[in-house]
Design a protein around this motif. Structure first.
Motif, PDB file in Angstrom:
ATOM      1  N   GLU A  90       0.858  -1.199   0.000  1.00 17.13           N
ATOM      2  CA  GLU A  90       0.000   0.000   0.000  1.00 17.13           C
ATOM      3  C   GLU A  90       0.892   1.246   0.000  1.00 17.13           C
ATOM      4  O   GLU A  90       1.716   1.408   0.905  1.00 17.13           O
ATOM      5  N   THR A  91       0.702   2.116  -0.985  1.00 12.53           N
ATOM      6  CA  THR A  91       1.512   3.334  -1.001  1.00 12.53           C
ATOM      7  C   THR A  91       0.793   4.471  -0.279  1.00 12.53           C
ATOM      8  O   THR A  91       1.425   5.405   0.216  1.00 12.53           O
ATOM      9  N   ASP A  92      -0.532   4.401  -0.217  1.00  8.28           N
ATOM     10  CA  ASP A  92      -1.266   5.416   0.553  1.00  8.28           C
ATOM     11  C   ASP A  92      -1.256   4.971   2.015  1.00  8.28           C
ATOM     12  O   ASP A  92      -1.988   4.062   2.413  1.00  8.28           O
ATOM     13  N   ARG A  93      -0.422   5.642   2.821  1.00  6.38           N
ATOM     14  CA  ARG A  93      -0.235   5.226   4.226  1.00  6.38           C
ATOM     15  C   ARG A  93      -1.078   6.090   5.182  1.00  6.38           C
ATOM     16  O   ARG A  93      -0.907   6.015   6.406  1.00  6.38           O
ATOM     17  N   THR A  94      -1.962   6.912   4.607  1.00  4.77           N
ATOM     18  CA  THR A  94      -2.735   7.853   5.424  1.00  4.77           C
ATOM     19  C   THR A  94      -3.545   7.148   6.520  1.00  4.77           C
ATOM     20  O   THR A  94      -4.197   6.134   6.247  1.00  4.77           O
ATOM     21  N   ALA A  95      -3.480   7.705   7.727  1.00  7.65           N
ATOM     22  CA  ALA A  95      -4.249   7.151   8.851  1.00  7.65           C
ATOM     23  C   ALA A  95      -4.510   8.254   9.865  1.00  7.65           C
ATOM     24  O   ALA A  95      -3.846   9.293   9.835  1.00  7.65           O
ATOM     25  N   TYR A  96      -5.487   8.036  10.706  1.00  9.67           N
ATOM     26  CA  TYR A  96      -5.637   8.964  11.831  1.00  9.67           C
ATOM     27  C   TYR A  96      -6.035   8.201  13.093  1.00  9.67           C
ATOM     28  O   TYR A  96      -6.643   7.136  13.022  1.00  9.67           O
ATOM     29  N   PHE A  97      -5.605   8.772  14.215  1.00 15.80           N
ATOM     30  CA  PHE A  97      -6.072   8.318  15.519  1.00 15.80           C
ATOM     31  C   PHE A  97      -7.251   9.195  15.890  1.00 15.80           C
ATOM     32  O   PHE A  97      -7.234  10.414  15.650  1.00 15.80           O
ATOM     33  N   LYS A  98      -8.218   8.585  16.519  1.00 13.59           N
ATOM     34  CA  LYS A  98      -9.367   9.376  16.968  1.00 13.59           C
ATOM     35  C   LYS A  98      -9.765   8.950  18.381  1.00 13.59           C
ATOM     36  O   LYS A  98      -9.749   7.751  18.693  1.00 13.59           O
ATOM     37  N   PRO A 143     -26.596  12.451  26.272  1.00 16.23           N
ATOM     38  CA  PRO A 143     -25.136  12.472  26.246  1.00 16.23           C
ATOM     39  C   PRO A 143     -24.593  13.420  25.186  1.00 16.23           C
ATOM     40  O   PRO A 143     -25.268  13.686  24.187  1.00 16.23           O
ATOM     41  N   LEU A 144     -23.374  13.919  25.421  1.00 14.37           N
ATOM     42  CA  LEU A 144     -22.677  14.748  24.441  1.00 14.37           C
ATOM     43  C   LEU A 144     -21.383  14.041  24.051  1.00 14.37           C
ATOM     44  O   LEU A 144     -20.823  13.294  24.856  1.00 14.37           O
ATOM     45  N   VAL A 145     -20.911  14.303  22.817  1.00 15.34           N
ATOM     46  CA  VAL A 145     -19.650  13.685  22.397  1.00 15.34           C
ATOM     47  C   VAL A 145     -18.668  14.756  21.923  1.00 15.34           C
ATOM     48  O   VAL A 145     -19.063  15.752  21.316  1.00 15.34           O
ATOM     49  N   PHE A 146     -17.387  14.513  22.214  1.00 19.75           N
ATOM     50  CA  PHE A 146     -16.314  15.454  21.868  1.00 19.75           C
ATOM     51  C   PHE A 146     -15.186  14.685  21.182  1.00 19.75           C
ATOM     52  O   PHE A 146     -14.394  14.027  21.847  1.00 19.75           O
ATOM     53  N   PRO A 147     -15.146  14.752  19.839  1.00 17.50           N
ATOM     54  CA  PRO A 147     -14.095  14.023  19.131  1.00 17.50           C
ATOM     55  C   PRO A 147     -12.784  14.799  19.052  1.00 17.50           C
ATOM     56  O   PRO A 147     -12.774  16.030  19.074  1.00 17.50           O
ATOM     57  N   GLY A 148     -11.692  14.070  18.961  1.00 17.29           N
ATOM     58  CA  GLY A 148     -10.374  14.645  18.716  1.00 17.29           C
ATOM     59  C   GLY A 148      -9.636  13.734  17.756  1.00 17.29           C
ATOM     60  O   GLY A 148      -9.690  12.507  17.895  1.00 17.29           O
ATOM     61  N   ILE A 149      -8.983  14.359  16.762  1.00 23.33           N
ATOM     62  CA  ILE A 149      -8.310  13.565  15.728  1.00 23.33           C
ATOM     63  C   ILE A 149      -6.878  14.044  15.580  1.00 23.33           C
ATOM     64  O   ILE A 149      -6.612  15.251  15.679  1.00 23.33           O
ATOM     65  N   VAL A 150      -5.931  13.120  15.305  1.00 25.36           N
ATOM     66  CA  VAL A 150      -4.598  13.514  14.857  1.00 25.36           C
ATOM     67  C   VAL A 150      -4.281  12.705  13.597  1.00 25.36           C
ATOM     68  O   VAL A 150      -4.454  11.486  13.567  1.00 25.36           O
ATOM     69  N   GLU A 151      -3.876  13.439  12.556  1.00 22.83           N
ATOM     70  CA  GLU A 151      -3.624  12.773  11.280  1.00 22.83           C
ATOM     71  C   GLU A 151      -2.152  12.413  11.137  1.00 22.83           C
ATOM     72  O   GLU A 151      -1.283  13.142  11.607  1.00 22.83           O
TER      73      GLU A 151
END
Ligand code: IMP
Length: 191
Positions: free
Chosen positions: A101-109, A121-129
Motif C-alpha cells: 500500500e503506497t497510501d499510508r494515510t491514517a488517523y487516531f481518533k 449524552p454529548l460527544v467530543f471528538p479529537g483527531i490527529v492525522e
C-alpha cells in the motif's frame, strides 16, 4: 467542587485527565468498572451510550473515552475494533496487511462521551492525522504508537510528553474543556 466520574481502567489516562481538569476546579473520580460497549462502526455512539448508561447508574456526571486508529487504505479498519486487533494481531500483522500500500494515510481518533443523569449524552471528538510507518520505530507509548508516524516521527519515538501535546486524546479533552468552561460561565444554559 464539581465532580466527574471518569470510567477507565487505564492509570495513565486517568492521571492525565485528572491533572488537566483539576486546573479548572473539577475533581475527577476514577471508576474502573467499565461501561457497556455497543458494536458500531463509529466511536461516537459507543462513547455516548457508555456515558449515559453509567451516569444514570451512578447518578453522577460521567465521562468515558473510546479511541482507535483508522487506516485509509484499509477502509478505516481497525477503527472501533482497534483494541481487539491490537490484542489478536499486533503491529507486525497490521503492517503485513499494509504491504504494497503506497497510501499510508491514517488517523487516531478519541471520542469523549459526557453525560449527566437524566440528560442526553454529548460527544467530543479529537483527531490527529498521520501515516502508517513501514516498520515499528521507537519504544515509547503503547498500542499502535510505534507504527503511527506524525510529522516524520512515530509516536513511539516522540515520547509521551510531546505526544500528549498533539494527541487525539488531548484534542478531545481540549474540546470537552472548551464546552465545560462555557457551561461553568453560563450555568443556566445547561445542555
Ligand atoms: P481505548 O478506547 O483508548 O482503550 O483505545 C482502544 C485501542 O486503540 C487501544 O487498545 C490501542 O490499541 C489503541 N489506541 C488508542 N489510543 C492510542 C494511542 O494513543 N496510541 C496507540 N494506540 C492507541
Amino acid at each position: 467542587m464539581h465532580k466527574i466520574v471518569f470510567v477507565t481502567g487505564n492509570k495513565g489516562k486517568f492521571a492525565e485527565v485528572r491533572d488537566i481538569l483539576k486546573t479548572f476546579g473539577i475533581e475527577v473520580i476514577q471508576d474502573k468498572n467499565g461501561y457497556p460497549e455497543l458494536q458500531e462502526d463509529d466511536l461516537e455512539p459507543i462513547a455516548a451510550y457508555g456515558a449515559q448508561h453509567v451516569a444514570n447508574r451512578l447518578n453522577m456526571p460521567v465521562m468515558v473515552d473510546d479511541s482507535g486508529i483508522f487506516i485509509k487504505a484499509l477502509n478505516g479498519f481497525p477503527g472501533p475494533y482497534s483494541r481487539f486487533i491490537e490484542d489478536r494481531l499486533g503491529n507486525p500483522k497490521v503492517l503485513k496487511l499494509m504491504e504494497g500500500e503506497t497510501d499510508r494515510t491514517a488517523y487516531f481518533k478519541t471520542v469523549i462521551g459526557y453525560c449527566e443523569p437524566g440528560k442526553e449524552p454529548l460527544v467530543f471528538p479529537g483527531i490527529v492525522e498521520g501515516k502508517v510507518a513501514y516498520e515499528e520505530r521507537g519504544t515509547g507509548g503503547f498500542g499502535y504508537d510505534p507504527i503511527f508516524e506524525y510529522q516524520g516521527e512515530t509516536f513511539g519515538e516522540l515520547g509521551d510528553a510531546e505526544k500528549n501535546k498533539v494527541s487525539h486524546r488531548r484534542r478531545a479533552i481540549d474540546s470537552f474543556l472548551e464546552w465545560y468552561k462555557g457551561k461553568l460561565e453560563n450555568p443556566d444554559q445547561g445542555h
